[in-house]
Design a protein around this motif. Structure first.
Motif, short mmCIF file in Angstrom:
data_model
loop_
_atom_site.label_atom_id
_atom_site.label_comp_id
_atom_site.label_asym_id
_atom_site.label_seq_id
_atom_site.Cartn_x
_atom_site.Cartn_y
_atom_site.Cartn_z
N LEU A 52 0.83 -1.21 0.00
CA LEU A 52 0.00 0.00 0.00
C LEU A 52 0.86 1.26 0.00
O LEU A 52 1.84 1.33 0.74
CB LEU A 52 -0.89 0.03 1.24
N LEU A 57 -2.25 3.77 3.45
CA LEU A 57 -2.05 3.05 4.71
C LEU A 57 -2.58 3.88 5.90
O LEU A 57 -3.13 3.32 6.86
CB LEU A 57 -0.57 2.71 4.91
N ARG A 61 -5.29 2.46 8.38
CA ARG A 61 -5.03 2.40 9.81
C ARG A 61 -6.20 3.00 10.60
O ARG A 61 -6.61 2.46 11.63
CB ARG A 61 -3.74 3.17 10.12
N ASP A 62 -6.75 4.09 10.10
CA ASP A 62 -7.91 4.70 10.77
C ASP A 62 -9.12 3.77 10.78
O ASP A 62 -9.85 3.70 11.76
CB ASP A 62 -8.29 6.02 10.07
N LEU B 78 0.42 -5.36 7.99
CA LEU B 78 0.56 -3.96 7.55
C LEU B 78 1.44 -3.15 8.51
O LEU B 78 1.60 -1.95 8.35
CB LEU B 78 -0.82 -3.31 7.42
N VAL B 80 0.92 -2.23 11.59
CA VAL B 80 0.13 -1.20 12.27
C VAL B 80 0.08 -1.53 13.77
O VAL B 80 -0.16 -2.67 14.15
CB VAL B 80 -1.31 -1.17 11.71
N ALA B 85 -3.07 3.30 17.03
CA ALA B 85 -3.99 3.79 16.00
C ALA B 85 -5.34 4.16 16.62
O ALA B 85 -5.94 5.19 16.28
CB ALA B 85 -4.19 2.72 14.92
N LYS B 89 -7.13 7.77 16.73
CA LYS B 89 -8.47 7.93 16.13
C LYS B 89 -9.43 8.54 17.14
O LYS B 89 -10.26 9.38 16.79
CB LYS B 89 -8.99 6.57 15.64
N LYS B 92 -8.97 12.20 17.26
CA LYS B 92 -9.66 12.82 16.10
C LYS B 92 -11.16 12.89 16.34
O LYS B 92 -11.81 13.90 16.05
CB LYS B 92 -9.43 11.98 14.83
#
Lengths: 112, 112, 112, 112
Positions: A52, A57, A61-62, B78, B80, B85, B89, B92
């Motif tokens: 990716l 990515l 990830r979100d 990935l 992660v 993460a 999030k 946010k």
């Protein structure tokens, strides 16, 4: 994961959203987030999905975070210890799919 | 979660299944497990979903384990950090949904 | 599709299941069936998915039928004309994705 | 539905998108659209889902159209007659769930 659970409890309480968080609704939200995560991969080849671009990515990830958030929230509501449940499930899977029999193939094993 | 990640690596290596575990396929498997989890709730009222019989809860717990397993596996592929993460999030989300504005309602806020 | 709608009405009435068929529940059931359909493809390569063995295709066909059943049932409950809705959506899509601009690529077009 | 199938063939050919339309990818896209449809219902009560505001219904109709579009496209690729498949599945279901036995309850019947 305990810290995440507690931060979610606080987040939800501050917004008075607990009334929306029935296990039924949380299971729906979890499924929606899993689909949003999958959407990023739907037109990619498997090879592309292994490489990716960085910007993609970040989005992926979100979405993974959203999945974890709802899973932890549902576990809190149902009083489930996720890591313990996963350890027990993996022990079951080890019996169900003996390495010697399934090596290299998923032909007959639809759910793993 | 690190222990779970490592146990999954071992499980997959012993079965030579890594070749099937492209991020694309893992995202699909995650979505399928999320739907299997949700299936347990599809004909229940919200009130019923808050009071699952013990036998049902055992099944639900297994499906939640499957969701976590594929999420951790995808995160491994990935690279992660899931908890990091999720923390980012939630920060946010706290900005996106200010408690004072969204209190008690989800009318305008489709994705949380 | 009208005949299918009518046969579903009869099927549900005979079983007194209409009380379970809120649009919310039908949307969940539709999503569960779509995931069950997808499950048949999750460990297949794209090439393998283009050449399903006959026995697999029978199973896939049944899952596709389930998806249609719930879609038609939901459309009945919401008084939606599915074929008309699809025709209108395709007209929108034709504007949103002009052939000259998107030819051969889905890079920037996440939802189609 | 034949007209829709043909219009989709043309739409895809004009954009040279057929290479993306493996059954595997179409099954993913169908599942993503089903989840987007469900998302509209996730925080609604069942009662609210029965009385959607007109603006919401317009969005829901578009998502239902997307589900039908991918289902018809997948059926085209796999050479499945959807209405025939649904009629046969309903005949199976009528045997599996005898009205006299299941009347008014879904307790033991997880997949319908």
């Amino acid at each position: 994961m305990i810290a995440l659970r507690d931060s979610l409890r606080k987040f939800v309480a501050e917004r008075d959203w607990d009334k929306f968080h029935s296990p039924k609704n949380l299971a729906m939200a979890l499924c929606v987030e899993a689909a949003e995560l999958m959407e990023h991969f739907q037109w990619l080849s498997e090879a592309e999905s292994r490489a990716l671009p960085a910007a993609k990515l970040v989005e992926v990830r979100d979405e993974m975070a959203d999945v974890l958030v709802y899973l932890v929230r549902l576990a809190d509501k149902l009083d489930v210890d996720l890591l313990d449940a996963a350890a027990k499930k993996m022990a079951k899977n080890a019996e169900k799919y003996p390495a010697a029999k399934v090596r290299g193939s998923m032909k007959k094993y639809s759910d793993y």
